[in-house]
Design an enzyme around this catalytic site. Structure first.
Site, PDB file in Angstrom:
ATOM      1  N   ALA A   1     -46.847 -44.442 -15.150  1.00  0.00           N
ATOM      2  CA  ALA A   1     -47.616 -44.413 -16.429  1.00  0.00           C
ATOM      3  C   ALA A   1     -48.197 -45.527 -16.879  1.00  0.00           C
ATOM      4  O   ALA A   1     -47.674 -46.596 -17.069  1.00  0.00           O
ATOM      5  CB  ALA A   1     -46.560 -43.975 -17.646  1.00  0.00           C
TER       6      ALA A   1
ATOM      7  N   GLY B   1     -46.428 -51.267 -24.515  1.00  0.00           N
ATOM      8  CA  GLY B   1     -45.631 -50.548 -23.278  1.00  0.00           C
ATOM      9  C   GLY B   1     -45.725 -48.880 -23.549  1.00  0.00           C
ATOM     10  O   GLY B   1     -46.374 -48.452 -24.515  1.00  0.00           O
ATOM     11  N   ASN B   2     -44.875 -48.369 -22.667  1.00  0.00           N
ATOM     12  CA  ASN B   2     -44.654 -46.741 -22.881  1.00  0.00           C
ATOM     13  C   ASN B   2     -43.217 -46.504 -22.559  1.00  0.00           C
ATOM     14  O   ASN B   2     -42.618 -47.342 -22.016  1.00  0.00           O
ATOM     15  CB  ASN B   2     -45.777 -45.906 -22.227  1.00  0.00           C
ATOM     16  CG  ASN B   2     -45.525 -46.254 -20.798  1.00  0.00           C
ATOM     17  OD1 ASN B   2     -44.682 -46.127 -20.055  1.00  0.00           O
ATOM     18  ND2 ASN B   2     -46.862 -47.021 -19.978  1.00  0.00           N
ATOM     19  N   ARG B   3     -43.074 -45.143 -22.928  1.00  0.00           N
ATOM     20  CA  ARG B   3     -41.497 -44.791 -22.695  1.00  0.00           C
ATOM     21  C   ARG B   3     -41.206 -44.199 -21.149  1.00  0.00           C
ATOM     22  O   ARG B   3     -40.247 -43.695 -21.178  1.00  0.00           O
ATOM     23  CB  ARG B   3     -41.322 -43.846 -23.819  1.00  0.00           C
ATOM     24  CG  ARG B   3     -41.675 -44.200 -25.247  1.00  0.00           C
ATOM     25  CD  ARG B   3     -40.706 -43.550 -25.958  1.00  0.00           C
ATOM     26  NE  ARG B   3     -41.168 -42.220 -26.515  1.00  0.00           N
ATOM     27  CZ  ARG B   3     -40.595 -41.033 -26.778  1.00  0.00           C
ATOM     28  NH1 ARG B   3     -39.314 -41.055 -26.716  1.00  0.00           N
ATOM     29  NH2 ARG B   3     -41.168 -40.115 -27.340  1.00  0.00           N
ATOM     30  N   SER B   4     -41.986 -44.395 -20.325  1.00  0.00           N
ATOM     31  CA  SER B   4     -41.873 -44.028 -18.943  1.00  0.00           C
ATOM     32  C   SER B   4     -40.530 -44.835 -18.523  1.00  0.00           C
ATOM     33  O   SER B   4     -40.427 -46.082 -18.507  1.00  0.00           O
ATOM     34  CB  SER B   4     -42.755 -44.334 -17.873  1.00  0.00           C
ATOM     35  OG  SER B   4     -42.456 -44.189 -16.503  1.00  0.00           O
TER      36      SER B   4
END
Ligand code: CTP
Length: 415
Positions: free
Chosen positions: A273, A206-209
């Site tokens: 994102a 995943g990512n931090r958005s």
């Protein structure tokens, strides 16, 4: 300013309590005049408490003060919300059966109607004619928003959001008599949040958005009168009220949802994102650590570039009237490095992706992701001067949506 707030008898009357708050908090003195029908939805006591002024809907109350003359004469601005089909008809034909219609006939200052009704009523020839009549006499009649109505139906007819009516009222009071909500009649698709690419049934990349920027954009577009579709990947914040939400997880799902929604959107904003890569294989069972085999190696494959595909799809649709003027907005998060600065990378990205506007965030490890404030540069494909916008994510979003409205100002909304 002295404002008369006329309230019509529709379910949206409850939203007008928030509009009243916006007026009083901005320091205006508001007298509320509900119609008889409106008091069946929201009681007189609510309006009195929130406005701090007595409330009546009869010409026979406080006759010694000649309210039916005084209120209209003294008002710097009259706002009618929700303006029902019945109220528009009564105003257009100059009727004077209650205190509100009397006040409208006595008005000396600007008058704003914010309609709300079922789509069929709004589109009925009788209502169209009444709206035309009122506009030809100098009143401002907002286009209603589109979306979910009282029952199971949806379409144009929703009361614009209180913030939108407030903005329109202030613009009107400052002399902008032809003011319309900047995105009235437009459909805006916005992707938000971060995609998650599964590795196995319990793990993902995943990512931090946080989705805050995308949600703030959805609120700003909704408040500007647009019909908003939010394509929500993983978000830490809830989706706002008054927008259609499609929930997705992976980049591939987001691509499908975005291409489908874009087919009849005037504006597409890619604020999500999107993971550029996904695991080449998704294990159907949980990947276990084992002593008898080597540690797993994750092979990644490229995800589709959705923004690029949206631009290609728009361009391939040639002169198709629904797509020709579609405005596509990308976001870029850049850090800059020894090879180039943030703007140089952003300009190259704008060219590569071919979108119309690119909103560029400068990210450091502590900036942007999950934060409430932001500072961006808006680059345009036309080569227009880069525009700076800074502040809370709501303020940045308002600036982006205002810019979108400006880009579309020569394109009339589709019927
Ligand atoms: N985007 C997209 N599809 C992807 C990746 C990104 O549509 N697979 C969109 C994002 O929503 C954003 C824009 O493209 O609007 C820019 O994303 P970014 O990740 O910053 O750019 P990249 O194309 O990944 O370029 P680079 O990796 O070189 O920074």
């Amino acid at each position: 300013m002295r404002i008369v707030l006329g309230v019509g008898g529709g379910i949206a009357a409850y939203k007008v309590a928030s509009l009243l708050r916006l007026f009083t908090e901005a320091g205006h003195n508001v007298t509320v005049i509900p119609t008889e029908a409106a008091t069946r939805f929201v009681g007189v006591a609510t309006w009195e408490a929130l406005s701090g002024n007595p409330v009546s809907n009869s010409v026979f109350d406080d006759v010694h003060q000649v309210n039916h003359v005084r209120l209209g004469h003294e008002a710097d601005l009259i706002v009618v919300a929700p303006a029902t089909a019945d109220l528009l008809a009564r105003a257009a034909t100059g009727q004077a059966g209650d205190l509100l219609t009397n006040t409208l006939l006595m008005a000396r200052g600007p008058v704003l109607f914010a309609p709300a009704m079922h789509t069929e009523m709004w589109q009925h020839a009788a209502t169209r004619a009444n709206v035309e009549t009122l506009r030809s006499r100098g009143a401002a009649v907002l286009e209603p928003a589109s979306g979910r109505l009282t029952g199971t139906d949806s379409g144009p007819g929703r009361l614009p959001e209180p913030e939108a009516i407030f903005d329109a009222a202030m613009a009107l009071a400052q002399g902008q008599s032809d003011y319309q909500l900047p995105l009235a009649g437009r459909t805006v698709t916005i992707s938000a949040g971060g995609t998650r690419e599964p590795l196995d049934p319990v793990r993902f990349l995943g990512n931090r958005s946080s989705g805050k920027q995308g949600v703030a954009l959805a609120v700003a577009a909704r408040n500007a009168g647009a019909t908003v579709r939010l394509i929500a990947a993983h978000m830490d914040v809830p989706a706002p009220a008054g927008v259609e939400v499609v929930t997705v997880e992976t980049a591939v799902q987001l691509r499908e949802a975005a291409l489908a929604a874009a087919a009849d959107s005037d504006v597409v904003i890619m604020a999500a994102a999107v993971a550029d890569f996904r695991p080449a294989e998704i294990s159907g069972t949980k990947i276990k650590k084992r002593d008898d085999t080597a540690d797993p190696v994750i092979t990644l494959v490229r995800n589709p570039d959705i923004l690029l595909e949206l631009v290609e799809a728009r361009n391939a649709s040639g002169s198709h009237p629904a797509r020709r003027n579609q405005l596509i907005v990308g976001f870029a998060a850049e850090t800059g490095d020894s090879q180039g600065d943030v703007l140089a990378y952003a300009e190259a990205k704008l060219k590569r992706k071919g979108c119309d506007l690119l909103v560029v965030n400068h990210v450091g490890t502590d900036k942007v992701f999950g934060q409430d404030t932001n500072s961006v540069v808006i680059l345009a494909r036309t080569g227009a001067e880069p525009q700076l916008a800074a502040g809370s994510k709501a303020e940045v979003s308002a600036a982006v949506i205002t810019r979108v409205g400006q880009e579309l100002r020569h394109v009339s909304p589709r019927a």
